[in-house]
Design a protein around this motif. Structure first.
Motif, mmCIF file in Angstrom:
data_model
loop_
_atom_site.group_PDB
_atom_site.id
_atom_site.type_symbol
_atom_site.label_atom_id
_atom_site.label_comp_id
_atom_site.label_asym_id
_atom_site.label_seq_id
_atom_site.Cartn_x
_atom_site.Cartn_y
_atom_site.Cartn_z
ATOM 1 N N UNK A 209 -2.652 7.481 -3.050
ATOM 2 C CA UNK A 209 -3.353 7.097 -4.277
ATOM 3 C C UNK A 209 -2.594 7.574 -5.515
ATOM 4 N N UNK A 210 -2.064 8.801 -5.466
ATOM 5 C CA UNK A 210 -1.284 9.310 -6.596
ATOM 6 C C UNK A 210 -0.013 8.493 -6.783
ATOM 7 N N UNK A 211 0.626 8.143 -5.674
ATOM 8 C CA UNK A 211 1.833 7.325 -5.748
ATOM 9 C C UNK A 211 1.520 5.946 -6.313
ATOM 10 N N UNK A 212 0.394 5.385 -5.921
ATOM 11 C CA UNK A 212 -0.012 4.073 -6.414
ATOM 12 C C UNK A 212 -0.118 4.099 -7.942
ATOM 13 N N UNK A 213 -0.755 5.134 -8.473
ATOM 14 C CA UNK A 213 -0.894 5.258 -9.924
ATOM 15 C C UNK A 213 0.472 5.391 -10.604
ATOM 16 N N UNK A 214 1.343 6.163 -9.992
ATOM 17 C CA UNK A 214 2.692 6.332 -10.558
ATOM 18 C C UNK A 214 3.434 4.988 -10.611
ATOM 19 N N UNK A 215 3.389 4.243 -9.499
ATOM 20 C CA UNK A 215 4.095 2.953 -9.454
ATOM 21 C C UNK A 215 3.527 1.963 -10.464
ATOM 22 N N UNK A 216 2.220 1.967 -10.621
ATOM 23 C CA UNK A 216 1.616 1.089 -11.630
ATOM 24 C C UNK A 216 2.106 1.451 -13.027
ATOM 25 N N UNK A 217 2.268 2.740 -13.259
ATOM 26 C CA UNK A 217 2.712 3.182 -14.586
ATOM 27 C C UNK A 217 4.165 2.796 -14.851
ATOM 28 N N UNK A 218 5.053 3.029 -13.874
ATOM 29 C CA UNK A 218 6.469 2.794 -14.148
ATOM 30 C C UNK A 218 6.861 1.321 -14.024
ATOM 31 N N UNK A 219 6.063 0.545 -13.300
ATOM 32 C CA UNK A 219 6.363 -0.888 -13.140
ATOM 33 C C UNK A 219 5.441 -1.779 -13.972
ATOM 34 N N UNK A 220 4.411 -1.196 -14.568
ATOM 35 C CA UNK A 220 3.425 -1.986 -15.302
ATOM 36 C C UNK A 220 3.954 -2.532 -16.615
#
Length: 220
Positions: A209-220
């Motif tokens: 879940x933490x990784x998911x949030x990180x990926x959304x932030x850097x790829x969003x």
């Protein structure tokens, strides 16, 4: 690589790529289920690329041949490192990145990630890459040949977000090694997002879940 990478696309015509390197003795299939737990739909189509490490004898395992990004000679992972093997695998990961660029994915839409040995390769390659990447992810691993990082890192990725996560009960890559990695990167000025969990050498759903949030932030 002994076998071509495994690839999964969340939809046709991906606009971003996440490259995930597995750990010692595993293969590209190891993290396919984790990718299935991630929801990056708001980012658009994403390609996950799971490279396979070459099969090689691993000294610490009695010379038994297994998928490995580099040899491990002694239990203390930072004491005696296979620099030649690390650099060969760095070139392999660079080739995977180049392949994604050739398919139209800009460097700043590429995340390099890895678990354990794969974490070492993600950090080693990502910090040295000559174009800015979207993010660097290290799970249950450490910074290899750390003494060379300051001289060899590339300014293009000085501002690239770094996600580090580790289990406090990890018997394979000690928690202390991960803390040293976090501190070394922090001292060099990298923006490190640090997470630790009550787990051994593994992945937990809180981490996903933490990784998911990180990926959304850097790829969003």
């Amino acid at each position: 690589m002994s076998r071509p990478p495994i690839e999964i696309e969340t939809a046709p015509n991906p606009t971003a790529t996440v490259i995930v390197m597995h750990g010692l003795g595993a293969d590209g299939n190891d993290f396919v289920p984790i990718a299935g737990e991630l929801d990056l739909s708001v980012v658009g189509p994403v390609r996950f690329v799971f490279p396979n490490a070459p099969v090689m004898p691993v000294t610490i395992n009695g010379g038994y041949q297994m998928p490995a990004w580099y040899d491990i000679v002694v239990p203390d992972l930072e004491a005696e490192e296979d620099e030649a093997g690390l650099r060969r695998s760095q070139a392999t990961v660079e080739a995977v990145i180049a392949g994604e660029k050739a398919r139209g994915i800009a460097a700043d839409r590429i995340v390099v990630a890895g678990f354990s040995q794969g974490c070492a390769m993600a950090l080693m390659t990502g910090l040295r890459h000559t174009e800015r990447l979207a993010g660097i992810v290290g799970l249950s691993g450490y910074l290899p040949i750390a003494a060379t990082t300051a001289a060899e890192r590339h300014a293009a990725n000085h501002e690239t977000p770094v996600f580090l996560a580790h289990g406090r009960q990890d018997p394979v890559v000690p928690y202390a090694a991960a803390v040293r990695t976090r501190e070394a990167l922090g001292a060099l000025g990298y923006a490190v997002e640090w997470h630790e969990y009550t787990m051994a050498h593994s992945v937990c759903m809180e981490e996903v879940a933490d990784l998911n949030r990180f990926l959304l932030r850097v790829l969003g």
